[in-house]
Enzyme design. Structure first.
Site, PDB file in Angstrom:
ATOM      1  N   GLY A  47       8.248   7.196  -0.454  1.00  0.00           N
ATOM      2  CA  GLY A  47       6.826   6.900  -0.496  1.00  0.00           C
ATOM      3  C   GLY A  47       6.339   5.524   0.241  1.00  0.00           C
ATOM      4  O   GLY A  47       7.165   4.781   0.949  1.00  0.00           O
ATOM      5  N   HIS A  48       5.071   5.621   0.400  1.00  0.00           N
ATOM      6  CA  HIS A  48       4.282   4.414   1.340  1.00  0.00           C
ATOM      7  C   HIS A  48       4.720   3.031   0.657  1.00  0.00           C
ATOM      8  O   HIS A  48       4.736   2.939  -0.463  1.00  0.00           O
ATOM      9  CB  HIS A  48       3.026   4.692   1.372  1.00  0.00           C
ATOM     10  CG  HIS A  48       2.137   4.392   0.199  1.00  0.00           C
ATOM     11  ND1 HIS A  48       1.701   3.040  -0.045  1.00  0.00           N
ATOM     12  CD2 HIS A  48       2.076   5.224  -1.113  1.00  0.00           C
ATOM     13  CE1 HIS A  48       1.202   3.151  -1.408  1.00  0.00           C
ATOM     14  NE2 HIS A  48       1.271   4.305  -1.808  1.00  0.00           N
ATOM     15  N   ASP A  49       4.899   2.207   1.841  1.00  0.00           N
ATOM     16  CA  ASP A  49       5.219   0.690   1.369  1.00  0.00           C
ATOM     17  C   ASP A  49       6.642   0.388   0.809  1.00  0.00           C
ATOM     18  O   ASP A  49       6.539  -0.668   0.113  1.00  0.00           O
ATOM     19  CB  ASP A  49       3.969   0.250   0.764  1.00  0.00           C
ATOM     20  CG  ASP A  49       2.609   0.304   1.755  1.00  0.00           C
ATOM     21  OD1 ASP A  49       2.748  -0.455   2.516  1.00  0.00           O
ATOM     22  OD2 ASP A  49       1.957   1.102   1.569  1.00  0.00           O
ATOM     23  N   CYS A  97       5.476   1.755  -2.888  1.00  0.00           N
ATOM     24  CA  CYS A  97       5.736   0.469  -3.398  1.00  0.00           C
ATOM     25  C   CYS A  97       6.609   0.028  -4.186  1.00  0.00           C
ATOM     26  O   CYS A  97       6.693  -0.851  -5.175  1.00  0.00           O
ATOM     27  CB  CYS A  97       4.074   0.024  -4.041  1.00  0.00           C
ATOM     28  SG  CYS A  97       2.580   0.340  -3.049  1.00  0.00           S
TER      29      CYS A  97
END
Length: 309
Positions: A217-219, A237
């Site tokens: 997932g993102h970041d 995150c």
């Protein structure tokens, strides 16, 4: 996401058409989500529950939907819809540029790198030396790939973050202006998806090996020399420290940390941060040895009930 030059508070307010609190020439260096903000960054907040967190964060410009007392040394952008205006800034500073070729003319590709047929390499991508991208790999704009990286067929680097705001008419997407960074000697299996950051970077550390059908997932930041087995799903995150092993079908919640050299056994749901150097199993997650004791005790329940009868 850092801007190509320093902007003023007044310039930013003009772009999104809002009022501001602070001097006209207050410096704005970039924009970021709250977990990665630094001085000079814009952060947005649109719910009273998170006002205090945003105002006390490292960000020095707060895009907010209520005029509040401005902390010393900071500035405010007063908006009726900070989510919308954060998207406006993303589109302004990191606009989508349609591709005109399968391999962008702006891409930089190192010596000895092999790109198999039907790959797509987007705008401003950098790929290092001696890499191998198998057929049908997709690399979105602004991705950075180090040296000696192998990516197997069907994997996608740089898709949008799964980040939405619920509105009466449906779900409004928070636009992604971040990047994916793959460090040296990483191996990525077939049919993997690695989402770019919303404003920051999704990073895979040097020497990490990822099996087939893994989602990142993102970041999320994955450390060095990690092993991640098939069908694992890592939320946004997440911080995974060095030399962590995640076995097949592990799933995580967002915003947690998995400590260095932790081992998470297959089909475990990682619902909270866990210490490094230990082995874990189960949902809810626990140390593997303790979880096995719990299962052994469960098997004794029929015997205990019979004795009670």
């Amino acid at each position: 996401m850092k801007f190509s030059r320093i902007h003023t508070l007044k310039e930013i307010a003009t772009i999104i058409g809002c009022q501001f609190v602070g001097s006209d020439d207050f410096e704005v260096h970039g924009m970021n989500e709250i977990h990665v903000v630094a001085p000079g960054d814009i952060v947005f907040v649109d719910h009273p529950k998170y006002y205090d967190k945003a105002l006390k964060s490292a960000a020095t410009i707060i895009l907010i939907n209520k005029e509040v007392d401005c902390p010393i040394g900071k500035a405010l952008l007063i908006s009726d819809d900070p989510f919308r205006d954060f998207n406006t800034l993303t589109k302004y500073f990191r606009p989508f540029v349609a591709a005109t070729a399968s391999v962008s003319a702006s891409a930089k590709i190192g010596d000895g790198t092999v790109i198999q047929p039907n790959c797509f390499i987007g705008n401003n991508v950098t790929i290092g030396k001696s890499c191998l991208l198998h057929a049908n790999v997709i690399v979105y704009d602004n991705t950075i790939i180090g040296d000696n990286v192998i990516i197997h067929s069907g994997s996608i680097l740089g898709a949008d973050a799964f980040y939405y705001k619920k509105r009466p008419e449906g779900f409004d997407q928070l636009l992604s202006g971040g990047r994916v960074i793959i460090e040296d000697n990483v191996g990525i299996g077939a049919l993997c998806t690695i989402d770019k950051g919303v404003t920051g970077d999704t990073t895979i550390g040097a020497g990490t090996k990822i099996d087939n059908q893994v989602h990142v997932g993102h970041d999320t930041i994955i450390g060095k020399k990690c092993l991640i087995a098939a069908q694992t799903g890592i939320a946004g995150c997440v911080i995974i420290e060095d030399e962590v092993t995640l076995w097949g079908q592990v799933g995580t919640t967002s915003g947690i940390t998995i400590g260095a050299k932790a081992v998470v056994l297959g089909q475990t749901g990682v619902s909270k941060s866990i210490e490094g150097g230990k082995t874990y199993y189960g949902t809810p997650i626990d140390e593997a040895r303790e979880k096995m004791k719990q299962f052994a005790n469960l098997k004794k329940i029929p015997e205990i009930l019979n004795k009670l009868k």
